[in-house]
Enzyme design. Structure first.
Site, mmCIF file in Angstrom:
data_model
loop_
_atom_site.group_PDB
_atom_site.id
_atom_site.type_symbol
_atom_site.label_atom_id
_atom_site.label_comp_id
_atom_site.label_asym_id
_atom_site.label_seq_id
_atom_site.Cartn_x
_atom_site.Cartn_y
_atom_site.Cartn_z
ATOM 1 C CB CYS A 2 -0.883 0.014 1.234
ATOM 2 S SG CYS A 2 -1.937 -1.432 1.337
ATOM 3 N NE ARG A 27 7.116 2.193 -1.639
ATOM 4 C CZ ARG A 27 7.838 1.824 -0.598
ATOM 5 N NH1 ARG A 27 7.467 0.823 0.152
ATOM 6 N NH2 ARG A 27 8.941 2.464 -0.283
ATOM 7 C CD1 TRP A 75 -0.437 -6.631 -1.497
ATOM 8 C CD2 TRP A 75 0.334 -5.845 -3.440
ATOM 9 N NE1 TRP A 75 0.210 -7.649 -2.143
ATOM 10 C CE2 TRP A 75 0.698 -7.197 -3.319
ATOM 11 C CE3 TRP A 75 0.718 -5.135 -4.573
ATOM 12 C CZ2 TRP A 75 1.426 -7.863 -4.299
ATOM 13 C CZ3 TRP A 75 1.445 -5.809 -5.541
ATOM 14 C CH2 TRP A 75 1.788 -7.155 -5.400
ATOM 15 C CG ASN A 99 0.138 2.310 3.733
ATOM 16 O OD1 ASN A 99 -0.897 2.254 3.083
ATOM 17 N ND2 ASN A 99 1.244 2.887 3.292
ATOM 18 N N GLY A 100 -0.710 -0.901 6.706
ATOM 19 C CA GLY A 100 -0.391 -1.734 7.865
ATOM 20 C C GLY A 100 -1.551 -2.647 8.186
ATOM 21 C CD GLU A 478 16.588 -18.965 -6.478
ATOM 22 O OE1 GLU A 478 16.413 -19.616 -7.510
ATOM 23 O OE2 GLU A 478 16.477 -17.722 -6.431
ATOM 24 C CE LYS A 482 18.514 -15.278 -7.910
ATOM 25 N NZ LYS A 482 17.200 -15.791 -7.986
ATOM 26 C CD GLU A 485 19.225 -14.972 -12.047
ATOM 27 O OE1 GLU A 485 19.112 -15.086 -10.814
ATOM 28 O OE2 GLU A 485 18.288 -14.640 -12.769
ATOM 29 C CG HIS A 501 26.870 -41.030 -7.827
ATOM 30 N ND1 HIS A 501 27.139 -42.378 -7.746
ATOM 31 C CD2 HIS A 501 26.172 -40.732 -6.709
ATOM 32 C CE1 HIS A 501 26.615 -42.870 -6.636
ATOM 33 N NE2 HIS A 501 26.018 -41.878 -5.987
ATOM 34 C CE LYS A 597 11.769 -9.219 -11.264
ATOM 35 N NZ LYS A 597 12.562 -10.158 -10.466
HETATM 36 C C1 F6R Z 1 15.909 -15.661 -11.556
HETATM 37 C C2 F6R Z 1 14.717 -15.229 -12.228
HETATM 38 C C3 F6R Z 1 14.159 -16.070 -13.327
HETATM 39 C C4 F6R Z 1 12.644 -16.178 -13.176
HETATM 40 C C5 F6R Z 1 12.040 -16.915 -14.386
HETATM 41 C C6 F6R Z 1 10.545 -17.114 -14.218
HETATM 42 O O1 F6R Z 1 16.356 -14.757 -10.605
HETATM 43 O O2 F6R Z 1 14.167 -14.212 -11.904
HETATM 44 O O3 F6R Z 1 14.753 -17.324 -13.350
HETATM 45 O O4 F6R Z 1 12.361 -16.858 -11.995
HETATM 46 O O5 F6R Z 1 12.287 -16.184 -15.548
HETATM 47 O O6 F6R Z 1 9.899 -15.893 -14.068
HETATM 48 P P1 F6R Z 1 8.468 -15.798 -13.411
HETATM 49 O O7 F6R Z 1 8.582 -16.219 -12.001
HETATM 50 O O8 F6R Z 1 8.090 -14.361 -13.564
HETATM 51 O O9 F6R Z 1 7.564 -16.717 -14.199
#
Ligand code: F6R
Length: 602
Positions: A2, A27, A75, A99-100, A478, A482, A485, A501, A597
């Site tokens: 929010c 946000r 939100w 908010n909150g 994961e 990270k 990337e 293995h 993204k």
């Molecule tokens: C990694 C990352 C990507 C997304 C992938 C799926 O940091 O952001 O691997 O996880 O492209 O994206 P969404 O979750 O938006 O379907």
């Protein structure tokens, strides 16, 4: 998340509010509204969806002359994203934005209802405006009525109230949710972060918890529990992007730090004292379902992999996980007793969306776990559970992964509860652990400083192996994702027991192993896997609550009472390590090369 904006002064208020709310768009929100009082004229507009909808609704309206005004982006937490649930909330002659979360709102609401008050929305916020009017109706004195109202509230809030009973005043209070006051000559602004008022106000005061008061005639009168107090304004920065980062160097860093808070939002109204509630799902949603298939990509796929352990172990439901781009072309055999779950931060990932369409045309019931309401995947699904992480700007996903994993854990418990495959004791134990996750996600200065120091040793080498067992294997995947990337270094996640293995052939001093060694899950087994690597001179960075002598570097974690608490705490360590390595290498942390993204192409 929010957002709040408020303004008192002679300028065009509609534009100030809408522009301010626009600055808070990043946000995330699902509805918005504004309320303006000029003299005796009170105007209020609300719209669901994007701010553009509110702009359309207010097209013919212009505010004139001096007035008071408040605006909000919502939100959804208590109640669905509808116009009635959007702020500002109206009493009879007053408006409030908030908010909150008002934790005791149910009790307050029942008291007000027994006094004859009718509630229009499902929100906790509406109690504030009715309480205020209840006190004002008895006293005819606005500020004491506001004080009494604030006194009744328990929980976290940042709130603004305007009323026809005081047409030159904005009342405000802050406790646990951010709010600041901006000043420019005789004009006063309010906002939940500084971006909406940059370029408008020249000075700012950041309210402390427990502070409240009123703005009138260009002046702010401030109180706390000890009474009226003076305050010192400071100059306001002119850099919007810097302000959006809330003082952090990168959005990714900010989002790592936000995880503790957003996790509470993810659980809000879902994780109750002794049960799980998912209002998003009909009572008979799981009728006829005896298996789960989950499709996702990237980080979302890793949260899915984690959940497979939880669905089978906790809910006793068979669960298969598929990478969406593989699933699409393998001519999968699909049966109607399978619930098809998609996980996506953006809700727009092309492969995941197409997989969902395939499952739907095969007649499967579908559920999406997503961070963006009204996204294509949410719209396409029979039901959706939102992760409530707020907008994630860093391309490398952090808080989305954390909240997806939490939603899946909640869902696993919910299915167990509904299908009665889980005992009361287990439910209680899991809920208790869930409620501790915000703490496990907190980043301490000591931890961050340690990872910053340690990162300088990991800028070369011929690769990283992140290793773990059970749910710590997807976490290893994961962690490796990270790192690659944002550092552009080769990193792999591997099940610890599989190293011997094949991959162990790579072992030498220039191979870096990040070992996830939880106390609560197969500790002795992973320990011997790490010992095998250490014996071959691999450089080991161990993450564990238990000291481990063979580690070259050791990060001691704190939470060792439940695997998921260990999971989330270790997750933060891997995120910060990747961040600090990337910073040292001079890479663009928030926008790493070659990545987007939202991946809307196949
Ligand atoms: C990694 C990352 C990507 C997304 C992938 C799926 O940091 O952001 O691997 O996880 O492209 O994206 P969404 O979750 O938006 O379907």
């Amino acid at each position: 998340m929010c957002g709040i904006v408020g303004y008192i002064g002679p300028k065009e208020k509609k534009e100030i509010l809408l522009d301010g709310l626009q600055e808070l768009e990043y946000r995330g929100y699902d509805s918005a509204g504004i309320a303006i009082i000029e003299g005796k004229k009170l105007s209020n507009f609300k719209a669901i969806g994007k701010l553009q909808n509110l702009r359309e609704k207010t097209k013919a309206y212009e505010s004139e002359g001096f007035g008071i005004s408040i605006g909000h982006t919502r939100w959804a937490t208590h109640g669905k994203p509808t116009e009635l649930n959007a702020h500002p909330h109206l009493g009879t002659y007053s408006y409030v934005v908030h908010n909150g979360i008002i934790e005791n709102y149910q009790i307050l609401k029942e008291e007000l209802q027994s006094d004859g008050v009718t509630f229009l929305s499902q929100t906790d916020t509406e109690t504030i405006v009715h309480l205020f009017e209840k006190f004002y109706n008895k006293t005819d004195d606005a500020f004491p009525s506001f004080e009494k109202t604030i006194d009744k509230l328990e929980g976290a809030y940042a709130t603004l109230l305007i009323t026809e009973a005081a047409i030159d005043t904005i009342f405000f209070a802050k406790n646990g949710s951010p709010m600041l006051i901006g000043f420019d000559k005789d004009e006063v602004y309010f906002a939940s972060s500084d971006t909406p008022i940059i370029g408008k106000a020249t000075e700012v005061y950041y309210l402390e918890d427990g502070e409240y008061g009123y703005a009138k005639d260009g002046k702010v009168t401030l109180f706390n529990a000890k009474g009226e107090r003076s305050f010192t304004k400071q100059a306001l920065t002119a850099n919007k992007v810097l302000a959006q980062k809330d003082g952090y160097r990168f959005f990714m860093e900010k989002e790592i730090y936000e995880q503790s808070r957003v996790m509470s939002e993810t659980m809000m109204g879902r994780v109750l004292d002794s049960s799980i509630a998912l209002d998003e799902l009909d009572a008979n949603f799981f009728d006829g379902i005896s298996a789960i298939k989950i499709c996702a990509c990237g980080t979302s796929y890793h949260s899915a992999l984690t959940s497979a352990y939880l669905f089978e172990r906790i809910s006793k439901v068979r669960c298969d996980i598929e990478i969406a781009s593989e699933f699409r072309y393998k001519e999968p055999l699909l049966t109607k007793d399978t619930l098809f779950i998609t996980i996506s931060q953006s809700g727009e990932t092309a492969d995941t969306l197409e997989a969902l369409k395939m499952a739907k045309s095969a007649g499967l019931k579908s559920l999406s776990i997503c961070n963006v309401d009204n996204s294509s995947i949410v719209r396409e699904s029979d039901a959706a559970i939102l992760t409530r992480a707020g907008i994630e700007k860093g391309v490398a996903s952090t808080k989305a992964f954390a909240t997806q994993t939490m939603v899946l854990w909640i869902l696993a418990l919910y299915i167990g509860q509904e299908k009665k495959t889980i005992s009361k004791e287990v439910l209680h134990r899991e809920i208790n652990a869930m409620l501790h996750t915000p703490k496990a996600l907190m980043v301490t200065d000591m931890l961050h400083a340690k990872l910053n120091r340690l990162s300088k040793r990991y800028l070369h080498g011929h690769g990283f192996f992140f290793i773990g067992r059970d749910i710590f294997f997807p976490l290893a995947l994961e962690g490796a994702l990270k790192l690659k990337e944002i550092s552009y270094m080769h990193a792999e996640g591997y099940p610890a027991g599989e190293m011997k293995h094949g991959p162990i052939a790579l072992a030498d001093a220039e191979l870096f192993t990040i070992a996830l060694m939880p106390k609560t899950m197969h500790y002795e087994k992973i320990k011997s896997n790490v010992e095998e690597l250490s014996a071959r001179d691999t450089t080991i960075c161990a993450i564990s609550p238990l000291p481990f002598d063979l580690a070259d570097d050791f990060i001691q974690t704190k939470y060792d009472s439940h695997p998921m608490l260990e999971f989330f705490e270790m997750m933060v360590v891997t995120q910060l390590l990747a961040l600090e390595i990337s910073v040292r290498l001079g890479n663009d942390v928030d926008m790493p090369r070659n990545l987007a993204k939202s991946v809307t192409v196949e």
